[in-house]
Design an enzyme around this catalytic site. Structure first.
Site, PDB file in Angstrom:
ATOM      1  N   GLU A 168     -68.479   0.529  24.615  1.00 50.12           N
ATOM      2  CA  GLU A 168     -67.044   0.452  24.321  1.00 50.12           C
ATOM      3  C   GLU A 168     -66.378   1.808  24.549  1.00 50.12           C
ATOM      4  OE1 GLU A 168     -67.149  -1.210  20.315  1.00 50.12           O
ATOM      5  OE2 GLU A 168     -66.773  -3.204  21.140  1.00 50.12           O
ATOM      6  N   GLU A 244     -70.289  -9.316  24.105  1.00 48.31           N
ATOM      7  CA  GLU A 244     -70.274  -9.491  22.656  1.00 48.31           C
ATOM      8  C   GLU A 244     -69.357 -10.658  22.328  1.00 48.31           C
ATOM      9  OE1 GLU A 244     -69.514  -6.090  20.248  1.00 48.31           O
ATOM     10  OE2 GLU A 244     -70.885  -4.772  21.378  1.00 48.31           O
TER      11      GLU A 244
END
Length: 591
Positions: A168, A244
């Site tokens: 991320e 995710e």
């Protein structure tokens, strides 16, 4: 037998044929190693063909230069078990992982020199960047991880099909030189499988974290068509993948237990698969923040994570299959083969109750006198991974108002009399104290921030403590306490029956018998705040604040015959009893 895994124009390719990844996340340090195979096998029964895991640097190297890859951090064995179950593996070594894990996976010995630490230099190390000082530490870490992963890649007969670079990153930075260096090291270490990145499908995040050698994936749990469309705009070719797929959520102390509607989650999963995307379910099995591994968030308010990382996942913290598991299995069966094998039935854990004996205050037994300081040092200035420390200084004698920035929780005493509590989570950092000669503050770190700019921030007593607006002059005497060593100290100490209530700090213990090793649920509802162990296995933290009211005891930590439970209570125990109950209580549910 070796295979080849690649990224094609529209699909992942396994030996040249289109292949869809249907994966689930589980983190090996959050699972007792003797239960790894059970959890992997249950994920396979749900219809998954891959397991994804983060690698937490601070779990492997909590002390600089003392690398571990055995026991609960035997990544190689975990990847081998995945292969033995006929599944693929996705490895995400960070070096930053977030994951609601302590310090986002970065060791405290590293981040103590970062921008959020008071102990840093005037020119602090820039975390998650191409700063040469940071890379000088990161590169040896990646070399060690890749030495485990490389021989276990699919083209060498192993399970690993993808490796992720950073995590991320587009939400944090955009240092392309940094990403290039991570890629260079990873490739030079023999990683030949495709490399990926992950970010939320928000344009600026996808672009910030982008690199020509990385395949973009997304992290999201709803608005499937919109998220996939955004991802496709930024990844014009190759397979779409939700790295995710958030099917649950985590809990903070003092908040409600989060759940998601299993039917809604199943419908979103169906939409993902119907669109032809690959998926990694986050989490398929969450596990537990054993010991002192829980992280914390701070987006204007500091909130530490609870010990359970159940995540409302399809496979519970204790390994049970759920309605969500069955709903996901039914969805996957529409799109891919699912094993035609019976599913295990959840069973109640053994129930028993034993009174706790008390051993008095155990802190002196694990204390180290760190000396005298003109100003209070932070935990980070004193060493790595400190959790509990006592600061003491002389008082001028008059009553007044104490102001102190504690990270994160402090019990304040004047002349050995309790004066109150300072706590960061509610911004309560002032306290009226009585007249006296000595101030003592027992300060606890309740979880390191795992996300955003406060990653690596200093812990302990920050700056000068003020009395009526004036700094206490010191000197300050400091003692630190080895929290993991408390279990042995309490086990070795003389004990006597506890009264109706026990004031902390206090050690308590009890023995109990089992016919055979078994998963257990330790009820903490009548306890205040502290830590618990069974047979020396560190279960984690408990706190009356909730929502969690039980601690999971993995069966391999127990034994047939006599067992020992150890508790260190830091506040007040209103029911000095060890109760093991049939089912977990993670708190009132909220969707």
């Amino acid at each position: 037998m070796t295979s080849r895994f690649a990224i094609g124009e529209t699909d992942f390719l396994l030996d040249g044929q289109p292949h869809r990844i249907i994966s689930g996340a589980m983190h090996y340090p959050r699972i007792h190693p003797e239960q790894w195979r059970d959890r992997i096998r249950k994920a396979r029964l749900m219809g998954l063909n891959a397991i994804e895991t983060y690698v937490a640097w601070n779990a492997h190297e909590p002390v600089k230069g003392q690398w571990r890859e055995d026991g609960d951090v035997d990544l190689g064995r975990f990847l081998d078990l995945i292969a033995e179950e006929g599944m693929h593996a996705i490895v995400r070594p960070g070096p930053y992982v977030c994951a609601e894990w302590h310090n986002g996976g970065l060791p405290t010995w590293l981040t103590s020199a970062g921008p959020s630490s008071r102990s840093s230099l005037r020119d602090p190390m820039r975390l998650r960047s191409s700063d040469p000082r940071y890379l000088a530490e990161v590169i040896p870490y990646l070399e060690k991880v890749n030495a485990i992963v490389a021989p276990r890649q699919i083209d060498r007969g192993g399970s690993v099909i993808l490796v992720q670079i950073e995590n991320e990153y587009g939400a944090y930075g955009s240092d392309k030189e940094y990403l290039s260096e991570l890629i260079r090291v990873t490739r030079e270490n023999g990683i030949t499988v495709p490399l990926t990145q992950v970010d939320q499908p928000i344009p600026h995040m996808l672009e910030n974290g982008a690199h020509p050698e990385l395949h973009k994936t997304g992290s999201f749990g709803s608005r499937i068509d919109e998220r996939l469309a955004t991802l496709r705009e930024h990844q014009p070719t190759g397979p779409l993948m939700c790295m995710e797929f958030w099917c649950g959520w985590f809990d903070h102390w003092g908040e409600k237990h989060h759940t998601t509607n299993f039917a809604d989650s199943a419908a979103d999963l169906d939409r993902l698969l119907e669109a032809g995307a690959s998926v990694n379910i986050y989490m398929v099995h969450g596990g537990t923040n054993f010991g002192l591994t829980n992280g914390a968030n701070d987006s204007g308010r500091y909130l530490p994570m609870v010990t359970s990382y159940d995540y409302d996942a399809p496979i519970t913290e204790s390994g049970d299959v759920t309605e969500k598991f069955r709903a996901f299995r039914d969805v996957i069966a529409k799109h891919a083969p699912v094993p035609d094998e019976p599913l295990p039935t959840p069973a109640d854990a053994p129930e028993l109750t034993v009174p706790l004996l008390t051993t008095g205050d155990p802190l002196d037994a694990v204390a180290t006198d760190r000396g005298v300081f003109d100003t209070p040092p932070t935990f980070d200035e004193l060493g790595s991974d400190l959790v509990l420390a006592e600061y003491s200084a002389a008082l001028p004698g008059a009553a007044g108002v104490l102001d102190a920035e504690v990270r994160d929780y402090a019990w304040v005493a004047v002349d050995d009399r309790a004066a109150g509590i300072l706590q960061r989570t509610i911004g309560d950092l002032s306290l009226a104290i009585p007249a006296g000669a000595e101030l003592r503050m027992l300060v606890e770190e309740t979880g390191r921030v795992n996300y955003d700019s406060k990653l690596g921030e200093a812990k302990g007593l920050i700056g000068a403590a003020l009395l009526d607006g004036e700094p206490l002059p010191g000197p300050w005497r400091v003692r630190t306490f080895d929290v993991p060593a408390l279990a042995q100290a309490v086990s070795d100490a003389a004990a006597e029956p506890a009264g109706a209530r026990v004031a902390g700090p206090a050690g308590l213990r009890a023995s109990f018998d089992l016919d055979a090793p078994a998963d257990l649920f330790l009820d903490t509802a009548g306890w205040g705040k502290g830590y618990a162990w069974v047979n020396g296995f560190f279960l984690g933290r408990y706190w009356r604040r909730g929502p969690q009211r039980t601690l999971f005891v993995p069966g391999p930590a127990t034994r047939a015959g006599a067992n020992e439970v150890i508790v260190v209570e830091l506040e007040t125990m209103t029911d000095p009893t060890a109760r093991f109950v049939a089912r977990p209580d993670l708190g009132h549910e909220v969707e």
